[in-house]
Write a protein that holds these residues in place. Sequence first.
Motif, PDB file in Angstrom:
ATOM      1  N   ASP A  18       5.010   6.209  -8.933  1.00 52.66           N
ATOM      2  CA  ASP A  18       4.641   6.667 -10.585  1.00 52.66           C
ATOM      3  C   ASP A  18       5.741   7.192 -10.560  1.00 52.66           C
ATOM      4  O   ASP A  18       6.171   7.603 -12.239  1.00 52.66           O
ATOM      5  CB  ASP A  18       3.527   7.236 -10.021  1.00 52.66           C
ATOM      6  CG  ASP A  18       2.011   7.237 -10.418  1.00 52.66           C
ATOM      7  OD1 ASP A  18       2.042   5.873 -10.565  1.00 52.66           O
ATOM      8  OD2 ASP A  18       1.264   7.528  -9.408  1.00 52.66           O
ATOM      9  N   GLU A  19       6.386   8.412 -10.158  1.00 51.51           N
ATOM     10  CA  GLU A  19       7.623   9.235 -10.905  1.00 51.51           C
ATOM     11  C   GLU A  19       9.289   8.499 -11.517  1.00 51.51           C
ATOM     12  O   GLU A  19       9.210   9.079 -11.906  1.00 51.51           O
ATOM     13  CB  GLU A  19       8.120   9.936  -9.647  1.00 51.51           C
ATOM     14  CG  GLU A  19       7.482  11.471  -9.967  1.00 51.51           C
ATOM     15  CD  GLU A  19       7.577  12.207  -8.077  1.00 51.51           C
ATOM     16  OE1 GLU A  19       7.882  13.428  -8.213  1.00 51.51           O
ATOM     17  OE2 GLU A  19       8.053  11.665  -6.851  1.00 51.51           O
ATOM     18  N   ALA A  77       0.871  -1.269  -0.112  1.00 52.29           N
ATOM     19  CA  ALA A  77       0.061   0.002   0.584  1.00 52.29           C
ATOM     20  C   ALA A  77       0.798   0.886  -0.635  1.00 52.29           C
ATOM     21  O   ALA A  77       0.719   2.268  -0.169  1.00 52.29           O
ATOM     22  CB  ALA A  77      -1.022   0.065   1.513  1.00 52.29           C
ATOM     23  N   LEU A  78       1.894   1.399   0.395  1.00 53.19           N
ATOM     24  CA  LEU A  78       3.202   2.468   0.208  1.00 53.19           C
ATOM     25  C   LEU A  78       3.680   2.319  -0.278  1.00 53.19           C
ATOM     26  O   LEU A  78       4.200   1.754  -1.479  1.00 53.19           O
ATOM     27  CB  LEU A  78       4.270   2.077   1.447  1.00 53.19           C
ATOM     28  CG  LEU A  78       3.679   1.705   2.736  1.00 53.19           C
ATOM     29  CD1 LEU A  78       4.698   1.420   3.611  1.00 53.19           C
ATOM     30  CD2 LEU A  78       2.565   3.491   3.520  1.00 53.19           C
ATOM     31  N   THR A  79       3.451   3.724  -1.380  1.00 51.32           N
ATOM     32  CA  THR A  79       3.462   4.394  -2.634  1.00 51.32           C
ATOM     33  C   THR A  79       5.140   5.550  -3.006  1.00 51.32           C
ATOM     34  O   THR A  79       5.559   6.095  -3.592  1.00 51.32           O
ATOM     35  CB  THR A  79       2.381   4.827  -3.731  1.00 51.32           C
ATOM     36  OG1 THR A  79       1.426   5.543  -2.634  1.00 51.32           O
ATOM     37  CG2 THR A  79       1.878   3.867  -3.515  1.00 51.32           C
ATOM     38  N   VAL A 131      16.534  10.161 -16.159  1.00 53.55           N
ATOM     39  CA  VAL A 131      15.714  10.536 -15.169  1.00 53.55           C
ATOM     40  C   VAL A 131      14.676  10.436 -14.923  1.00 53.55           C
ATOM     41  O   VAL A 131      14.357  10.376 -16.403  1.00 53.55           O
ATOM     42  CB  VAL A 131      15.905  12.271 -15.640  1.00 53.55           C
ATOM     43  CG1 VAL A 131      17.582  12.631 -15.392  1.00 53.55           C
ATOM     44  CG2 VAL A 131      15.976  13.059 -16.191  1.00 53.55           C
ATOM     45  N   PRO A 132      14.121  11.103 -13.410  1.00 49.45           N
ATOM     46  CA  PRO A 132      12.345  11.213 -14.320  1.00 49.45           C
ATOM     47  C   PRO A 132      11.608  11.777 -15.093  1.00 49.45           C
ATOM     48  O   PRO A 132      11.738  13.295 -15.250  1.00 49.45           O
ATOM     49  CB  PRO A 132      11.794  11.348 -12.583  1.00 49.45           C
ATOM     50  CG  PRO A 132      13.064  10.932 -11.630  1.00 49.45           C
ATOM     51  CD  PRO A 132      14.341  11.404 -12.591  1.00 49.45           C
ATOM     52  N   ALA A 133      10.736  11.791 -15.852  1.00 43.90           N
ATOM     53  CA  ALA A 133      10.032  12.466 -16.794  1.00 43.90           C
ATOM     54  C   ALA A 133       9.863  13.541 -16.046  1.00 43.90           C
ATOM     55  O   ALA A 133       9.796  14.854 -16.792  1.00 43.90           O
ATOM     56  CB  ALA A 133       8.745  11.692 -17.254  1.00 43.90           C
TER      57      ALA A 133
END
Length: 274
Positions: free
Chosen positions: A216-217, A195-197, A233-235
């Motif tokens: 998500d990142e 559950a931890l994101t 790198v993250p978008a």
Amino acid sequence: MADEAVSLIHHVELNIFKQFAAITHKHHIHYIALGGTMLGAVRHQGFIPWDDDMDVGMLRADYEQFLKVTSDDLKDTHYFLQTPWTDENYALSYSKLLDRNTFIEEKNNVNNARKGVFLDIFPLDKIPDSPARQRRQILDMRRLDSRIYLKLRYNVIDNPIRKFQNPLSEEQVETADDFKEQREAVMTMYNDKPALTNVKNLASQYAYDKEILSLDELNDIVNLPFEDTEIRVPADYDAILTRIYGDYMELPPENARTEKHIVRLITDNQEFEL
């Protein structure tokens, strides 16, 4: 002389990074640039000119896979993967990929661990949503950090007596290893909670909230130019860099454009003071 030394450090670090990137590509291991390295990729398309290190991060599963496969891939190279387990004198909670053909001294960091120009490799671990549990986790980790630094004789300044100290006893090494295992357990205690994101580099130099990343990142990645290669790198790097630095495209004042870590470099039989 300092500018020449920083250029040499960048040259060595870029080669270390290319070795690292080749291993991650070969084994389908995911990583991202962190902190000043992400900022350098976005603002300078390479190193921040006055910076003297590179930082990358991986989710814990990728990090553990990287540690597992790297020993074979580094055979017959001049690189050494320094972890809490490959160097008994190394106290930090993350890994460094070192160039063994170099030697460095670092600012406010005197110890008996192996030294060389390095790439920092940080595990990214899940963190709880509760601020109270977040505080407890980071405080427990820092308490264990302090015990390990003390046991492995980390100091801010050099002491002439240090060179006359006996090597660590077997009992001292075992005690330090026990503390290292406890620290890793604290760092990874929430990784099995679906559950931890949110994840975090728990060894981060920044204020706690600044370098929290969502899964998500981390799942949406782009490649950016970095010197003569590319880096992941993250978008959503704009939001991440804004969290950390504010207006990150504005250069700091000239008196703040200084090297952070390295004060002496030896490479190719040459010595440089920074």
